[in-house]
Design a protein around this motif. Structure first.
Motif, short mmCIF file in Angstrom:
data_model
loop_
_atom_site.label_atom_id
_atom_site.label_comp_id
_atom_site.label_asym_id
_atom_site.label_seq_id
_atom_site.Cartn_x
_atom_site.Cartn_y
_atom_site.Cartn_z
N GLU A 189 8.66 34.22 -34.20
CA GLU A 189 7.79 34.96 -35.12
C GLU A 189 8.46 35.02 -36.48
O GLU A 189 9.68 34.87 -36.59
CB GLU A 189 7.51 36.37 -34.61
N GLY A 190 7.67 35.26 -37.51
CA GLY A 190 8.25 35.32 -38.84
C GLY A 190 7.16 35.21 -39.89
O GLY A 190 5.97 35.34 -39.59
N VAL A 191 7.59 34.97 -41.13
CA VAL A 191 6.63 34.77 -42.22
C VAL A 191 6.11 33.33 -42.08
O VAL A 191 6.89 32.37 -42.10
CB VAL A 191 7.32 34.94 -43.60
N VAL A 192 4.81 33.21 -41.92
CA VAL A 192 4.21 31.90 -41.61
C VAL A 192 4.32 30.96 -42.82
O VAL A 192 4.04 31.36 -43.95
CB VAL A 192 2.73 32.08 -41.19
N ALA A 193 4.74 29.72 -42.55
CA ALA A 193 4.86 28.72 -43.62
C ALA A 193 3.47 28.32 -44.10
O ALA A 193 2.50 28.41 -43.34
CB ALA A 193 5.59 27.49 -43.08
N PRO A 194 3.36 27.88 -45.36
CA PRO A 194 2.06 27.40 -45.83
C PRO A 194 1.54 26.32 -44.88
O PRO A 194 2.32 25.54 -44.34
CB PRO A 194 2.39 26.82 -47.21
N LYS A 195 0.23 26.32 -44.69
CA LYS A 195 -0.38 25.38 -43.73
C LYS A 195 -0.73 24.07 -44.44
O LYS A 195 -1.51 24.05 -45.37
CB LYS A 195 -1.67 25.96 -43.16
N LEU A 216 3.86 33.58 -50.87
CA LEU A 216 2.70 34.02 -51.66
C LEU A 216 2.40 33.04 -52.78
O LEU A 216 1.28 32.60 -52.97
CB LEU A 216 2.99 35.39 -52.31
N LEU A 217 3.46 32.72 -53.53
CA LEU A 217 3.32 31.82 -54.67
C LEU A 217 2.88 30.42 -54.21
O LEU A 217 1.96 29.82 -54.76
CB LEU A 217 4.63 31.75 -55.46
#
Ligand code: AOF
Ligand code: ZN
Length: 336
Positions: free
Chosen positions: A308-314, A283-284
């Motif tokens: 699958e998982g929490v998507v890394a910043p693009k 988020l940050l």
């Protein structure tokens, strides 16, 4: 081929870097006094915050070695940052250089500190000293990019850092009970690299969820050097004092009511903090990426896929995915 001025300036940079973990928020500075025949007469660097400047230490080195004494009117003083002209914790280096009677001074880059900002150079020139400015300027500014950022942009230098899987996730999906399963992405080596980065920066910052799920200490356990000031956001008062981030090992700043990125940067700058390493969570990191107010990205890509998982910043990573999967890689990208 380096010119002889560049050769001695490179030595100044080597010396300056010795102050790396000890001088912040001051700049790292190196100085070399050279005779007309090219002999090095004295060397010095700024060793610790509040201590003598590089030039003072170079002359102290020269004074200690009587056998090297020569006419300084023919000598050149190389210094990676413009000699200071103000009374800070120490007196002005420019005045001392004039008193010593050095004939020529070669400066790497101008000191952006408004108390100096070309006044040091002008004072030397007014005293009849030949001054050359800008030798290896890019390298000199690069070494002190954190100090320069605070002086010129009035905010700390910002480095965003995260680790992700080869298929682009930074964490597994949270379980039904809200717990975050753990996933180790770092190796012994990359952990050391990250702790070294922590030691290089004055502050380290993470978001609230990272503190709650990972309970990190945010110290430099795997590298020697100072622990950075820990910075956490806690808008909804969810953090408790028992958490590791509040241990006695380092100072911790908590932003509760105003967690706006520009406000946080402004407040850190007011505290004299010249650099902040942001280590997550998503988020940050995504919020900061969206503001565009950051200077470097470091992305560690582990050779693991989780589907699958929490998507890394693009972001656009250099290199092909196959290169990424082959080895654990730490990418460094400078943001213009
Ligand atoms: C130099 N040589 O080695 C360094 C300089 O409080 P003080 O006296 O230590 O002054 C700190 C300021 O002096 C710092 O903000 C920067 O402008 C300059 N640093 N100057 O001539 C040095 N470290
Ligand atoms: Zn000085």
């Amino acid at each position: 081929m380096l010119t002889s001025d560049e050769k001695y300036m490179q030595r100044c940079l080597q010396l300056a870097a010795k102050g790396e973990y000890y001088v912040a928020p001051n700049p790292m500075v190196g100085a070399v006094l050279v005779a007309a025949d090219g002999t090095i007469l004295g060397e010095g660097w700024h060793k610790k915050f509040g201590g003598p400047h590089a030039e003072v230490n170079a002359f102290a080195d020269y004074d200690m070695h009587g056998e090297r004494h020569t006419c300084l009117a023919e000598a050149t003083l190389y210094v990676s940052l413009e000699p200071c002209s103000h009374y800070g914790k120490t007196p002005p280096c420019a005045d001392m250089i004039i008193r010593r009677g050095v004939g020529r001074v070669v400066v790497g880059c101008i000191d952006p500190n408004p108390q100096v900002a070309t006044r040091g150079i002008r004072r030397l020139q007014d005293a009849g000293i030949e001054v050359v400015v800008g030798v290896m300027e890019k390298e000199c500014r690069e070494l002190n990019r954190r100090f320069i950022c605070l002086q010129e942009k009035h905010r700390p230098y910002v480095i965003l850092k995260w680790a992700q899987t080869a298929d682009g996730f930074i964490a597994p999906l949270p379980k039904g009970d809200g717990e975050q399963p753990r996933l180790v992405l770092s190796s012994v080596l990359t952990k050391m690299v990250v702790h070294r980065m922590r030691a290089e920066n004055m502050a380290i910052m993470v978001g609230t969820n990272t503190v709650i799920f990972d309970n990190p200490k945010l110290l430099t356990t795997h590298w020697s050097g100072r622990n950075p000031v820990r910075v956490v956001l806690d808008r909804h008062g969810r953090l408790s004092r028992e958490m590791n981030v509040f241990s006695d090992d380092a100072q911790t700043i908590v932003y509760r009511s105003n967690t706006d990125w520009q406000y946080v940067l402004c407040d850190l700058a007011a505290r004299g903090i010249h650099s902040v390493l942001v280590e997550g969570g998503s988020l940050l990191l995504n919020h900061i990426l969206s503001t565009g107010i950051y200077d470097e990205l470091h992305v560690e890509v582990a050779p693991i896929t989780i589907g699958e998982g929490v998507v890394a910043p693009k972001i656009d990573l250099p290199g092909t995915p196959s290169q990424v999967i082959d080895s654990r890689s730490l990418y460094e990208i400078r943001h213009q």
